[in-house]
Design an enzyme around this catalytic site. Structure first.
Site, PDB file in Angstrom:
ATOM      1  CD  GLU A   1      -1.514  -2.209   2.138  1.00 42.59           C
ATOM      2  OE1 GLU A   1      -0.429  -2.156   2.756  1.00 42.59           O
ATOM      3  OE2 GLU A   1      -2.246  -3.217   2.134  1.00 42.59           O
TER       4      GLU A   1
ATOM      5  CE1 TYR B 135       7.755   0.127  -3.530  1.00 42.07           C
ATOM      6  CE2 TYR B 135       6.025   1.764  -3.300  1.00 42.07           C
ATOM      7  CZ  TYR B 135       7.074   1.047  -2.762  1.00 42.07           C
ATOM      8  OH  TYR B 135       7.441   1.244  -1.457  1.00 42.07           O
TER       9      TYR B 135
HETATM   10  C1  LIG Z   1      10.415   6.699  -2.181  1.00 41.36           C
HETATM   11  C2  LIG Z   1      11.880   6.538  -1.754  1.00 41.36           C
HETATM   12  C3  LIG Z   1      12.022   5.235  -0.958  1.00 41.36           C
HETATM   13  C4  LIG Z   1      12.751   6.455  -3.042  1.00 41.36           C
HETATM   14  O1  LIG Z   1      14.113   6.260  -2.630  1.00 41.36           O
HETATM   15  P1  LIG Z   1      15.335   6.629  -3.569  1.00 41.36           P
HETATM   16  O2  LIG Z   1      16.523   5.847  -3.155  1.00 41.36           O
HETATM   17  O3  LIG Z   1      15.491   8.101  -3.681  1.00 41.36           O
HETATM   18  O4  LIG Z   1      14.808   6.076  -4.978  1.00 41.36           O
HETATM   19  P2  LIG Z   1      15.727   5.551  -6.191  1.00 41.36           P
HETATM   20  O5  LIG Z   1      16.853   6.500  -6.389  1.00 41.36           O
HETATM   21  O6  LIG Z   1      16.057   4.111  -5.964  1.00 41.36           O
HETATM   22  O7  LIG Z   1      14.732   5.698  -7.431  1.00 41.36           O
HETATM   23  C5  LIG Z   1      14.340   4.592  -8.240  1.00 41.36           C
HETATM   24  C6  LIG Z   1      13.180   5.036  -9.106  1.00 41.36           C
HETATM   25  O8  LIG Z   1      12.099   5.514  -8.275  1.00 41.36           O
HETATM   26  C7  LIG Z   1      11.486   6.662  -8.883  1.00 41.36           C
HETATM   27  N1  LIG Z   1      11.709   7.843  -8.041  1.00 41.36           N
HETATM   28  C8  LIG Z   1      12.448   7.886  -6.896  1.00 41.36           C
HETATM   29  N2  LIG Z   1      12.425   9.131  -6.370  1.00 41.36           N
HETATM   30  C9  LIG Z   1      11.638   9.870  -7.177  1.00 41.36           C
HETATM   31  C10 LIG Z   1      11.217  11.239  -7.158  1.00 41.36           C
HETATM   32  N3  LIG Z   1      11.614  12.086  -6.182  1.00 41.36           N
HETATM   33  N4  LIG Z   1      10.397  11.676  -8.138  1.00 41.36           N
HETATM   34  C11 LIG Z   1       9.977  10.834  -9.114  1.00 41.36           C
HETATM   35  N5  LIG Z   1      10.352   9.529  -9.211  1.00 41.36           N
HETATM   36  C12 LIG Z   1      11.172   9.055  -8.246  1.00 41.36           C
HETATM   37  C13 LIG Z   1      12.137   6.812 -10.251  1.00 41.36           C
HETATM   38  O9  LIG Z   1      11.385   6.029 -11.164  1.00 41.36           O
HETATM   39  C14 LIG Z   1      13.503   6.184 -10.023  1.00 41.36           C
HETATM   40  O10 LIG Z   1      14.056   5.649 -11.187  1.00 41.36           O
HETATM   41  P3  LIG Z   1      15.122   6.512 -12.100  1.00 41.36           P
HETATM   42  O11 LIG Z   1      16.360   6.658 -11.264  1.00 41.36           O
HETATM   43  O12 LIG Z   1      15.324   5.661 -13.300  1.00 41.36           O
HETATM   44  O13 LIG Z   1      14.456   7.828 -12.372  1.00 41.36           O
HETATM   45  C15 LIG Z   1      12.369   7.765  -0.907  1.00 41.36           C
HETATM   46  O14 LIG Z   1      12.009   8.954  -1.579  1.00 41.36           O
HETATM   47  C16 LIG Z   1      11.818   7.799   0.502  1.00 41.36           C
HETATM   48  O15 LIG Z   1      12.404   7.231   1.426  1.00 41.36           O
HETATM   49  N6  LIG Z   1      10.664   8.495   0.672  1.00 41.36           N
HETATM   50  C17 LIG Z   1      10.026   8.606   2.005  1.00 41.36           C
HETATM   51  C18 LIG Z   1       9.487   7.264   2.469  1.00 41.36           C
HETATM   52  C19 LIG Z   1       8.534   6.646   1.460  1.00 41.36           C
HETATM   53  O16 LIG Z   1       7.735   7.316   0.816  1.00 41.36           O
HETATM   54  N7  LIG Z   1       8.628   5.304   1.316  1.00 41.36           N
HETATM   55  C20 LIG Z   1       7.764   4.533   0.453  1.00 41.36           C
HETATM   56  C21 LIG Z   1       6.558   4.118   1.229  1.00 41.36           C
HETATM   57  S1  LIG Z   1       5.446   3.170   0.239  1.00 41.36           S
END
Ligand SMILES: CC(C)(COP(=O)(O)OP(=O)(O)OC[C@H]1O[C@@H](n2cnc3c(N)ncnc32)[C@H](O)[C@@H]1OP(=O)(O)O)[C@@H](O)C(=O)NCCC(=O)NCCS
Length: 172
Positions: free
Chosen positions: A118, A130
């Site tokens: 979720e 995702y």
């Molecule tokens: C969501 C979260 C886990 C992503 O972590 P991250 O290490 O920055 O993500 P990644 O660098 O591995 O990104 C992988 C893909 O996710 C997507 N993505 C990640 N951050 C993004 C952003 N700020 N905006 C848009 N797409 C994003 C992109 O598709 C990206 O692929 P790309 O590098 O080819 O563009 C991080 O922002 C976070 O911890 N957020 C707060 C907690 C949260 O929301 N957790 C998820 C709960 S369901």
């Protein structure tokens, strides 16, 4: 995408009790309703169906830092992602992607064939992550989040494809 400083790297490994302070700090800054630290303690010590992993940044001369965490519940053939977060200053470096891929590969080795989660309807960054894995939106849980009454988007990945996960685990 940002690049890690030269001579430093990230490793993914199972979480230990010694990681809990840092994991808790990541959760507190990442969510409006973070899990309490005792929830991670429970998952690590009591829940034999929980797969708890971290990403650790290994610097040149510094102590390693926990930069991300994930908890997945393994229920029969299903891997349910309970939480995933990356330390804010380490975001945008494909750490979530690699940690999720490695944790789902470990889930598949334990028998999971599909994954479920979720995510807040407003959390586009996570939904993009995702979708990159092939998760599809299959429903909405209205008012699922108690703090804001926001809807949850329900996403599933069927089937888990270890070949694609291996690519996502290495890419970055
Ligand atoms: C969501 C979260 C886990 C992503 O972590 P991250 O290490 O920055 O993500 P990644 O660098 O591995 O990104 C992988 C893909 O996710 C997507 N993505 C990640 N951050 C993004 C952003 N700020 N905006 C848009 N797409 C994003 C992109 O598709 C990206 O692929 P790309 O590098 O080819 O563009 C991080 O922002 C976070 O911890 N957020 C707060 C907690 C949260 O929301 N957790 C998820 C709960 S369901």
């Amino acid at each position: 995408m940002q690049v890690l400083p030269e001579g430093t790297h990230i490793t993914m490994r199972p979480m230990t009790l010694a990681d809990l302070d840092q994991v808790n700090a990541i959760e507190q800054v990442s969510f409006s309703s973070p899990w309490p630290e005792k929830a991670f303690f429970y998952e690590l010590t009591q829940n034999q169906h929980a797969l708890c992993w971290v990403a650790e940044w290994i610097g040149k001369d510094e102590r390693p830092i926990i930069v991300a965490d994930i908890v997945i519940w393994l229920i029969l053939e299903e891997a349910h992602i309970g939480t995933l977060a990356v330390r804010p200053e380490f975001r945008g470096q494909r750490i979530a992607q690699r940690l999720l891929a490695k944790a789902l590969l470990a889930s598949a080795k334990s028998g999971a064939t599909q994954a479920l989660l979720e995510v807040r309807a407003s959390n586009q960054a996570a939904q993009n992550l995702y979708q990159k894995f092939g998760f599809k939106q299959v429903g909405v849980r209205p008012g699922y989040y108690q703090d804001t009454k926001e809807d949850a988007v329900l996403m599933t990945l069927t089937p888990i494809d270890p070949v694609k996960l291996a690519e996502l685990a290495e890419y970055g």
